[in-house]
Design a protein around this motif. Structure first.
Motif, PDB file in Angstrom:
ATOM      1  N   TRP A 109      42.940  56.597  38.563  1.00  0.00           N
ATOM      2  CA  TRP A 109      42.640  56.463  39.866  1.00  0.00           C
ATOM      3  C   TRP A 109      40.927  56.322  39.697  1.00  0.00           C
ATOM      4  O   TRP A 109      40.331  55.401  40.538  1.00  0.00           O
ATOM      5  CB  TRP A 109      43.321  57.250  40.998  1.00  0.00           C
ATOM      6  CG  TRP A 109      42.437  56.917  42.379  1.00  0.00           C
ATOM      7  CD1 TRP A 109      42.987  55.878  43.333  1.00  0.00           C
ATOM      8  CD2 TRP A 109      41.470  57.615  42.883  1.00  0.00           C
ATOM      9  NE1 TRP A 109      42.085  55.907  44.185  1.00  0.00           N
ATOM     10  CE2 TRP A 109      41.177  56.927  44.182  1.00  0.00           C
ATOM     11  CE3 TRP A 109      40.718  58.710  42.608  1.00  0.00           C
ATOM     12  CZ2 TRP A 109      40.364  57.316  45.018  1.00  0.00           C
ATOM     13  CZ3 TRP A 109      39.499  59.215  43.437  1.00  0.00           C
ATOM     14  CH2 TRP A 109      39.655  58.438  44.850  1.00  0.00           C
ATOM     15  N   LEU A 110      40.447  57.312  39.442  1.00  0.00           N
ATOM     16  CA  LEU A 110      39.112  57.564  39.318  1.00  0.00           C
ATOM     17  C   LEU A 110      38.522  56.448  38.669  1.00  0.00           C
ATOM     18  O   LEU A 110      37.198  55.960  39.080  1.00  0.00           O
ATOM     19  CB  LEU A 110      38.715  58.937  38.530  1.00  0.00           C
ATOM     20  CG  LEU A 110      39.029  60.098  39.448  1.00  0.00           C
ATOM     21  CD1 LEU A 110      38.531  61.487  38.632  1.00  0.00           C
ATOM     22  CD2 LEU A 110      38.080  60.068  40.821  1.00  0.00           C
ATOM     23  N   MET A 111      39.045  55.911  37.367  1.00  0.00           N
ATOM     24  CA  MET A 111      38.443  54.858  36.785  1.00  0.00           C
ATOM     25  C   MET A 111      38.460  53.556  37.570  1.00  0.00           C
ATOM     26  O   MET A 111      37.600  52.807  37.407  1.00  0.00           O
ATOM     27  CB  MET A 111      39.375  54.602  35.165  1.00  0.00           C
ATOM     28  CG  MET A 111      39.076  55.936  34.536  1.00  0.00           C
ATOM     29  SD  MET A 111      40.000  55.722  32.880  1.00  0.00           S
ATOM     30  CE  MET A 111      39.476  53.993  32.092  1.00  0.00           C
ATOM     31  N   TYR A 112      39.563  53.354  38.093  1.00  0.00           N
ATOM     32  CA  TYR A 112      39.880  52.296  38.921  1.00  0.00           C
ATOM     33  C   TYR A 112      38.818  52.220  40.085  1.00  0.00           C
ATOM     34  O   TYR A 112      38.181  51.014  40.704  1.00  0.00           O
ATOM     35  CB  TYR A 112      41.212  52.222  39.569  1.00  0.00           C
ATOM     36  CG  TYR A 112      41.626  51.068  40.673  1.00  0.00           C
ATOM     37  CD1 TYR A 112      41.871  49.901  40.398  1.00  0.00           C
ATOM     38  CD2 TYR A 112      41.344  51.466  42.333  1.00  0.00           C
ATOM     39  CE1 TYR A 112      41.752  48.803  41.352  1.00  0.00           C
ATOM     40  CE2 TYR A 112      41.773  50.289  43.001  1.00  0.00           C
ATOM     41  CZ  TYR A 112      41.804  49.126  42.673  1.00  0.00           C
ATOM     42  OH  TYR A 112      42.231  48.235  43.668  1.00  0.00           O
ATOM     43  N   ASP A 113      38.558  53.283  40.836  1.00  0.00           N
ATOM     44  CA  ASP A 113      37.588  53.494  41.948  1.00  0.00           C
ATOM     45  C   ASP A 113      36.284  52.910  41.481  1.00  0.00           C
ATOM     46  O   ASP A 113      35.328  52.405  41.731  1.00  0.00           O
ATOM     47  CB  ASP A 113      37.711  54.918  42.483  1.00  0.00           C
ATOM     48  CG  ASP A 113      36.814  54.823  43.737  1.00  0.00           C
ATOM     49  OD1 ASP A 113      36.765  54.248  44.778  1.00  0.00           O
ATOM     50  OD2 ASP A 113      35.878  55.703  43.622  1.00  0.00           O
ATOM     51  N   SER A 114      35.914  53.828  40.477  1.00  0.00           N
ATOM     52  CA  SER A 114      34.373  53.617  39.808  1.00  0.00           C
ATOM     53  C   SER A 114      34.311  52.203  39.040  1.00  0.00           C
ATOM     54  O   SER A 114      33.214  51.664  39.277  1.00  0.00           O
ATOM     55  CB  SER A 114      34.215  54.616  38.751  1.00  0.00           C
ATOM     56  OG  SER A 114      33.910  56.004  39.292  1.00  0.00           O
ATOM     57  N   TYR A 115      35.276  51.752  38.584  1.00  0.00           N
ATOM     58  CA  TYR A 115      34.927  50.465  38.275  1.00  0.00           C
ATOM     59  C   TYR A 115      34.843  49.250  39.237  1.00  0.00           C
ATOM     60  O   TYR A 115      34.043  48.438  39.161  1.00  0.00           O
ATOM     61  CB  TYR A 115      36.434  49.751  37.369  1.00  0.00           C
ATOM     62  CG  TYR A 115      36.574  48.426  37.219  1.00  0.00           C
ATOM     63  CD1 TYR A 115      36.008  47.838  36.184  1.00  0.00           C
ATOM     64  CD2 TYR A 115      37.276  47.494  38.358  1.00  0.00           C
ATOM     65  CE1 TYR A 115      35.998  46.315  35.998  1.00  0.00           C
ATOM     66  CE2 TYR A 115      37.326  46.032  38.040  1.00  0.00           C
ATOM     67  CZ  TYR A 115      36.702  45.650  36.952  1.00  0.00           C
ATOM     68  OH  TYR A 115      36.662  44.393  36.697  1.00  0.00           O
ATOM     69  N   GLY A 116      35.348  49.473  40.480  1.00  0.00           N
ATOM     70  CA  GLY A 116      35.117  48.754  41.349  1.00  0.00           C
ATOM     71  C   GLY A 116      33.805  48.726  42.266  1.00  0.00           C
ATOM     72  O   GLY A 116      33.103  47.753  42.293  1.00  0.00           O
ATOM     73  N   HIS A 117      33.294  50.245  41.797  1.00  0.00           N
ATOM     74  CA  HIS A 117      31.825  50.084  42.520  1.00  0.00           C
ATOM     75  C   HIS A 117      30.753  49.664  41.337  1.00  0.00           C
ATOM     76  O   HIS A 117      29.858  48.962  41.845  1.00  0.00           O
ATOM     77  CB  HIS A 117      31.455  51.850  42.572  1.00  0.00           C
ATOM     78  CG  HIS A 117      32.128  52.324  43.634  1.00  0.00           C
ATOM     79  ND1 HIS A 117      31.351  52.162  45.003  1.00  0.00           N
ATOM     80  CD2 HIS A 117      33.230  52.915  43.841  1.00  0.00           C
ATOM     81  CE1 HIS A 117      32.108  52.966  45.785  1.00  0.00           C
ATOM     82  NE2 HIS A 117      33.085  53.280  45.140  1.00  0.00           N
ATOM     83  N   ILE A 118      31.009  49.616  39.968  1.00  0.00           N
ATOM     84  CA  ILE A 118      30.205  49.058  38.892  1.00  0.00           C
ATOM     85  C   ILE A 118      30.377  47.701  39.082  1.00  0.00           C
ATOM     86  O   ILE A 118      29.416  46.923  39.029  1.00  0.00           O
ATOM     87  CB  ILE A 118      30.632  49.669  37.813  1.00  0.00           C
ATOM     88  CG1 ILE A 118      30.427  51.125  37.567  1.00  0.00           C
ATOM     89  CG2 ILE A 118      30.058  48.993  36.578  1.00  0.00           C
ATOM     90  CD1 ILE A 118      31.027  51.928  36.227  1.00  0.00           C
ATOM     91  N   ALA A 119      31.523  47.016  39.141  1.00  0.00           N
ATOM     92  CA  ALA A 119      31.697  45.612  39.318  1.00  0.00           C
ATOM     93  C   ALA A 119      31.002  44.874  40.292  1.00  0.00           C
ATOM     94  O   ALA A 119      30.361  43.942  40.150  1.00  0.00           O
ATOM     95  CB  ALA A 119      33.195  45.210  38.966  1.00  0.00           C
ATOM     96  N   SER A 120      31.125  45.673  41.516  1.00  0.00           N
ATOM     97  CA  SER A 120      30.760  44.991  42.616  1.00  0.00           C
ATOM     98  C   SER A 120      28.959  45.240  42.631  1.00  0.00           C
ATOM     99  O   SER A 120      28.430  43.996  43.044  1.00  0.00           O
ATOM    100  CB  SER A 120      31.067  45.899  44.009  1.00  0.00           C
ATOM    101  OG  SER A 120      30.361  45.526  45.171  1.00  0.00           O
ATOM    102  N   SER A 121      28.375  46.165  42.032  1.00  0.00           N
ATOM    103  CA  SER A 121      27.082  46.214  41.976  1.00  0.00           C
ATOM    104  C   SER A 121      26.469  45.419  41.000  1.00  0.00           C
ATOM    105  O   SER A 121      25.440  44.395  41.322  1.00  0.00           O
ATOM    106  CB  SER A 121      26.614  47.713  41.492  1.00  0.00           C
ATOM    107  OG  SER A 121      26.929  48.526  42.364  1.00  0.00           O
ATOM    108  N   LEU A 122      27.178  45.142  39.852  1.00  0.00           N
ATOM    109  CA  LEU A 122      26.930  44.022  38.988  1.00  0.00           C
ATOM    110  C   LEU A 122      26.851  42.852  39.407  1.00  0.00           C
ATOM    111  O   LEU A 122      25.856  41.744  39.079  1.00  0.00           O
ATOM    112  CB  LEU A 122      27.372  44.040  37.679  1.00  0.00           C
ATOM    113  CG  LEU A 122      27.349  45.447  36.920  1.00  0.00           C
ATOM    114  CD1 LEU A 122      28.149  45.676  35.770  1.00  0.00           C
ATOM    115  CD2 LEU A 122      25.801  45.567  36.264  1.00  0.00           C
TER     116      LEU A 122
END
Length: 227
Positions: free
Chosen positions: A202-215
């Motif tokens: 879940w942490l990976m999924y949440d952080s992936y969302g933040h990273i992908a959105s920022s990029l």
């Protein structure tokens, strides 16, 4: 006819109470250290990483200490492996000197005998992942978005560690695992390990969302600037 050995003992209760206490401490730390406007995702992340780091440093750190330089948990007598005496007969030889350190080894004997694969993984877990947990906690308090990269690294390490702990055992028929009772199987082997799979995912999924959105935002801004 000898009586069956008691599975859930005072040491079992003490061990579970210790883990519960760590969870409570993690919750109180989140309540005290995080900004009032922190999102629920950040609060859950903080509580988990505080719990995770403390478990790595205390229980798993003690295992590493008692498993190096010829030592092993089964023959240790230090603070985290203090002997707990029970008035029982010789038929209880395996359970007669249970301690916090030895409690989990009843379900997975490799933790009592300084298994080299487990010790190698725990060295990385304690000094690498455990330290990373507290570094990310610092980033959470400071609201540093760079934490999302480290959360992905940390979570990947947790999942890899769990896989390498159990996959070799499964491939050889699980000779070290005792699944004969509900405490060992469902509490120690399943619950105490599966949370280190689902929460990191879940942490990976949440952080992936933040990273992908920022990029994506950065890419859109760059494309707009070019046009």
């Amino acid at each position: 006819m000898s009586a069956s050995p008691q599975i859930f003992t005072a040491t079992s209760a003490y061990s579970l109470a210790f883990v519960t206490g760590v969870g409570i401490a993690a919750y109180l730390a989140a309540k005290s250290l995080l900004p009032k406007n922190a999102s629920w995702q950040d609060r859950v992340t903080f509580i988990w990483l505080a719990f995770d780091g403390m478990i790595h440093y205390t229980l798993e750190g003690s295992f590493v200490y008692y498993s190096l330089f010829g030592r092993q948990v089964n023959t240790s007598s230090g603070p985290m492996a203090q002997m707990c005496e029970f008035p029982i007969g010789p038929e209880y030889a395996v359970l007669s000197h249970r301690s916090v350190g030895k409690e989990y080894a009843l379900a997975d004997s490799r933790w009592g005998t300084a298994d080299p694969t487990i010790v190698s993984l725990e060295l990385l877990t304690v000094f690498g992942v455990g330290t990373m947990c507290f570094y990310v906690l610092k980033q959470l308090i400071q609201r540093d978005p760079a934490r999302h990269y480290w959360i992905v690294v940390l979570s990947t390490s947790e999942i890899y560690g769990g896989w390498m702990t159990f996959c070799p055992e499964w491939l050889t028929g699980s000779p070290s695992l005792d699944t004969s009772n509900a405490l060992f199987l469902w509490v120690y082997l399943v619950f105490m390990n599966i949370i280190w799979v689902f929460i990191p995912l879940w942490l990976m999924y949440d952080s992936y969302g933040h990273i992908a959105s920022s990029l994506r935002l950065a890419q859109t801004a760059a494309d707009t600037k070019k046009n």
